[in-house]
Design a protein around this motif. Structure first.
Motif, PDB file in Angstrom:
ATOM      1  N   UNK A  86      40.069  34.445  43.233  1.00 24.97           N
ATOM      2  CA  UNK A  86      39.357  34.520  41.967  1.00 24.97           C
ATOM      3  C   UNK A  86      39.306  35.951  41.459  1.00 24.97           C
ATOM      4  N   UNK A  87      40.115  36.811  42.036  1.00 24.55           N
ATOM      5  CA  UNK A  87      40.209  38.214  41.646  1.00 24.55           C
ATOM      6  C   UNK A  87      41.660  38.505  41.314  1.00 24.55           C
ATOM      7  N   UNK A  88      41.906  39.162  40.167  1.00 27.18           N
ATOM      8  CA  UNK A  88      43.287  39.397  39.736  1.00 27.18           C
ATOM      9  C   UNK A  88      43.433  40.758  39.063  1.00 27.18           C
ATOM     10  N   UNK A  89      44.661  41.260  39.060  1.00 26.88           N
ATOM     11  CA  UNK A  89      45.057  42.361  38.186  1.00 26.88           C
ATOM     12  C   UNK A  89      45.732  41.749  36.969  1.00 26.88           C
ATOM     13  N   UNK A  90      45.219  42.050  35.782  1.00 26.18           N
ATOM     14  CA  UNK A  90      45.698  41.422  34.557  1.00 26.18           C
ATOM     15  C   UNK A  90      46.051  42.488  33.527  1.00 26.18           C
ATOM     16  N   UNK A  91      46.943  42.122  32.625  1.00 29.64           N
ATOM     17  CA  UNK A  91      47.129  42.940  31.431  1.00 29.64           C
ATOM     18  C   UNK A  91      45.851  42.848  30.602  1.00 29.64           C
ATOM     19  N   UNK A  92      45.489  43.889  29.870  1.00 30.07           N
ATOM     20  CA  UNK A  92      44.217  43.886  29.134  1.00 30.07           C
ATOM     21  C   UNK A  92      44.044  42.698  28.198  1.00 30.07           C
ATOM     22  N   UNK A 149      38.210  43.122  49.726  1.00 22.98           N
ATOM     23  CA  UNK A 149      39.440  43.063  48.946  1.00 22.98           C
ATOM     24  C   UNK A 149      39.535  41.741  48.196  1.00 22.98           C
ATOM     25  N   UNK A 150      40.375  41.722  47.165  1.00 21.99           N
ATOM     26  CA  UNK A 150      40.590  40.479  46.438  1.00 21.99           C
ATOM     27  C   UNK A 150      41.172  39.393  47.315  1.00 21.99           C
ATOM     28  N   UNK A 152      35.954  34.276  30.243  1.00 20.28           N
ATOM     29  CA  UNK A 152      34.795  34.218  31.119  1.00 20.28           C
ATOM     30  C   UNK A 152      34.861  35.129  32.323  1.00 20.28           C
ATOM     31  N   UNK A 153      35.979  35.825  32.520  1.00 22.02           N
ATOM     32  CA  UNK A 153      36.088  36.743  33.656  1.00 22.02           C
ATOM     33  C   UNK A 153      35.430  38.077  33.323  1.00 22.02           C
ATOM     34  N   UNK A 154      35.104  38.827  34.359  1.00 24.20           N
ATOM     35  CA  UNK A 154      34.416  40.101  34.216  1.00 24.20           C
ATOM     36  C   UNK A 154      35.343  41.239  34.617  1.00 24.20           C
ATOM     37  N   UNK A 155      35.426  42.245  33.759  1.00 22.02           N
ATOM     38  CA  UNK A 155      36.281  43.401  34.043  1.00 22.02           C
ATOM     39  C   UNK A 155      35.568  44.359  34.996  1.00 22.02           C
ATOM     40  N   UNK A 156      36.323  44.905  35.931  1.00 18.63           N
ATOM     41  CA  UNK A 156      35.778  45.830  36.912  1.00 18.63           C
ATOM     42  C   UNK A 156      36.333  47.233  36.723  1.00 18.63           C
ATOM     43  N   UNK A 157      37.646  47.333  36.522  1.00 17.41           N
ATOM     44  CA  UNK A 157      38.293  48.641  36.495  1.00 17.41           C
ATOM     45  C   UNK A 157      39.526  48.584  35.608  1.00 17.41           C
ATOM     46  N   UNK A 158      39.713  49.624  34.799  1.00 16.68           N
ATOM     47  CA  UNK A 158      40.929  49.770  33.993  1.00 16.68           C
ATOM     48  C   UNK A 158      41.779  50.874  34.598  1.00 16.68           C
ATOM     49  N   UNK A 159      43.077  50.615  34.732  1.00 14.96           N
ATOM     50  CA  UNK A 159      43.968  51.591  35.347  1.00 14.96           C
ATOM     51  C   UNK A 159      45.365  51.393  34.778  1.00 14.96           C
ATOM     52  N   UNK A 160      46.337  52.037  35.390  1.00 15.26           N
ATOM     53  CA  UNK A 160      47.742  51.857  35.025  1.00 15.26           C
ATOM     54  C   UNK A 160      48.533  51.528  36.280  1.00 15.26           C
ATOM     55  N   UNK A 161      49.513  50.647  36.120  1.00 16.30           N
ATOM     56  CA  UNK A 161      50.317  50.261  37.265  1.00 16.30           C
ATOM     57  C   UNK A 161      51.408  51.304  37.528  1.00 16.30           C
ATOM     58  N   UNK A 177      36.402  36.343  38.389  1.00 17.76           N
ATOM     59  CA  UNK A 177      35.730  35.235  37.717  1.00 17.76           C
ATOM     60  C   UNK A 177      34.216  35.429  37.742  1.00 17.76           C
ATOM     61  N   UNK A 178      33.560  34.929  36.696  1.00 17.07           N
ATOM     62  CA  UNK A 178      32.098  34.901  36.659  1.00 17.07           C
ATOM     63  C   UNK A 178      31.673  33.579  37.292  1.00 17.07           C
ATOM     64  N   UNK A 179      31.769  33.554  38.601  1.00 12.02           N
ATOM     65  CA  UNK A 179      31.616  32.326  39.377  1.00 12.02           C
ATOM     66  C   UNK A 179      30.354  32.423  40.228  1.00 12.02           C
ATOM     67  N   UNK A 180      29.509  31.383  40.272  1.00 10.99           N
ATOM     68  CA  UNK A 180      28.240  31.502  41.004  1.00 10.99           C
ATOM     69  C   UNK A 180      28.407  31.754  42.497  1.00 10.99           C
ATOM     70  N   UNK A 181      29.418  31.153  43.126  1.00 13.24           N
ATOM     71  CA  UNK A 181      29.620  31.407  44.547  1.00 13.24           C
ATOM     72  C   UNK A 181      30.139  32.816  44.777  1.00 13.24           C
ATOM     73  N   UNK A 182      30.994  33.284  43.876  1.00 11.08           N
ATOM     74  CA  UNK A 182      31.481  34.656  43.966  1.00 11.08           C
ATOM     75  C   UNK A 182      30.324  35.638  43.766  1.00 11.08           C
ATOM     76  N   UNK A 183      29.406  35.283  42.907  1.00 19.13           N
ATOM     77  CA  UNK A 183      28.211  36.105  42.681  1.00 19.13           C
ATOM     78  C   UNK A 183      27.371  36.185  43.958  1.00 19.13           C
ATOM     79  N   UNK A 184      27.224  35.048  44.634  1.00 20.13           N
ATOM     80  CA  UNK A 184      26.505  35.040  45.913  1.00 20.13           C
ATOM     81  C   UNK A 184      27.223  35.909  46.936  1.00 20.13           C
ATOM     82  N   UNK A 185      28.560  35.895  46.910  1.00 17.43           N
ATOM     83  CA  UNK A 185      29.330  36.722  47.824  1.00 17.43           C
ATOM     84  C   UNK A 185      29.126  38.200  47.520  1.00 17.43           C
TER      85      UNK A 185
END
Length: 303
Positions: free
Chosen positions: A138-144, A191-192, A150-159, A170-178
């Motif tokens: 539920x964690x990814x590196x994406x193009x902007x 790690x993702x 519904x996903x939450x951004x954590x960090x902006x960088x360059x590949x 993801x803005x997921x309740x179980x992930x939030x508990x984690x």
């Protein structure tokens, strides 16, 4: 074989600790010896991950105890708090390569990578037989412009090619508990790829609906010094909420009893005291914290 019990069934822990274990391969991406196998008892067979203590690499910043013990302690905290984001985990004395952590295998539903086409068994050489695994995350590196809704951004960088990328989850309740669990146990290595979406399998062999989200690899936890490194920073400043606050209170109360002694079998007294202190801080200020500014906030590599 009888049907595999639900992971929440107490019988799972009994099977992991006392069942007959067979090692079938090794996970090649792990920095410490991480073996894959099965454990059987009373006609039930479970897949498992086995990390023998003898395969651990010494770490200067985690000199006390064992990584296996920290994994078990993290599971105990996960269960005692009610967050329940760690698969069943035990410390087993009798195992093929000596004492070590044994954890129930959780699967994304894609079992195609669980066999090695070159060999059918494991001959005891930790470098001989390997298994290549890829877990859904539920964690990814994406193009902007490609961040899922519904996903939450954590960090902006360059590949590596200089193109912009965004680390998001993801803005997921179980992930939030984690994420809250990671704060509590002071996880230095979320790690993702350590976030596993567990899916069942239909009778025709196809992947079924999601049955849970679990975190794995908790050997770098419960240190006395702040070491939180995680990819799950999306809720910084958000209120923890009533449900999680109640879970933290329950965990804190249990640390006044026998739970502290049980954890003390795996980590130091100072580390148990630091665990209490982190919970007290969260109860006094019930919001998801941000990075403390000491050391990196995200593990490397992030996946």
């Amino acid at each position: 074989m009888n049907p595999v019990p639900d992971l929440r069934d107490p019988a799972v822990l009994e099977i992991l600790e006392h069942g007959r274990m067979d090692v079938t391969g090794r996970m090649v991406d792990a920095s410490n010896a991480t073996l894959f196998g099965t454990v059987q008892a009373d006609g039930v067979e479970l897949r498992c991950v086995y990390k023998p203590v003898r395969g651990e690499r010494p770490l200067w910043d985690f000199p006390d105890g064992t990584l296996a013990g920290r994994e078990v302690a993290s599971y105990l905290v996960s269960e005692a708090s009610g967050l329940r984001v760690v698969p069943p985990t035990v410390l087993r004395d009798e195992a093929p390569f000596g004492p070590g952590m044994v954890q129930a295998w959780v699967s994304s539903g894609d079992e195609s990578a669980l066999t090695d086409p070159e060999t059918d068994d494991f001959d005891g050489d930790l470098d001989e037989t390997t298994i290549h695994l890829a877990a859904e995350s539920l964690v990814e590196l994406c193009a902007p412009d490609e961040i899922p809704d519904g996903w939450l951004s954590v960090l902006r960088a360059r590949d590596g090619g200089g193109d912009p990328v965004v680390l998001a989850h993801a803005d997921d309740p179980t992930l939030r508990a984690m994420a809250l669990f990671d704060v509590v146990v002071n996880n230095a290595d979320r790690k993702g790829g350590h976030v596993i979406v567990c899916r069942g399998t239909d009778t025709d062999g196809t992947t079924a609906e999601r049955t849970g989200v679990y975190g794995v690899d908790h050997g770098l936890t419960l240190h006395t010094e702040p070491k939180l490194r995680t990819v799950l920073w999306g809720w910084i400043g958000d209120e923890i909420g009533e449900e999680h606050t109640a879970q933290l209170k329950e965990l804190r109360d249990r640390l006044n009893g026998e739970l502290a002694d049980v954890l003390g079998e795996h980590v130091t007294r100072r580390e148990v005291a630091a665990l209490r202190s982190r919970i007290d801080h969260l109860l006094a200020e019930p919001r998801f914290p941000g990075p403390d500014g000491f050391g990196p906030a995200i593990p490397w590599p992030a996946f």
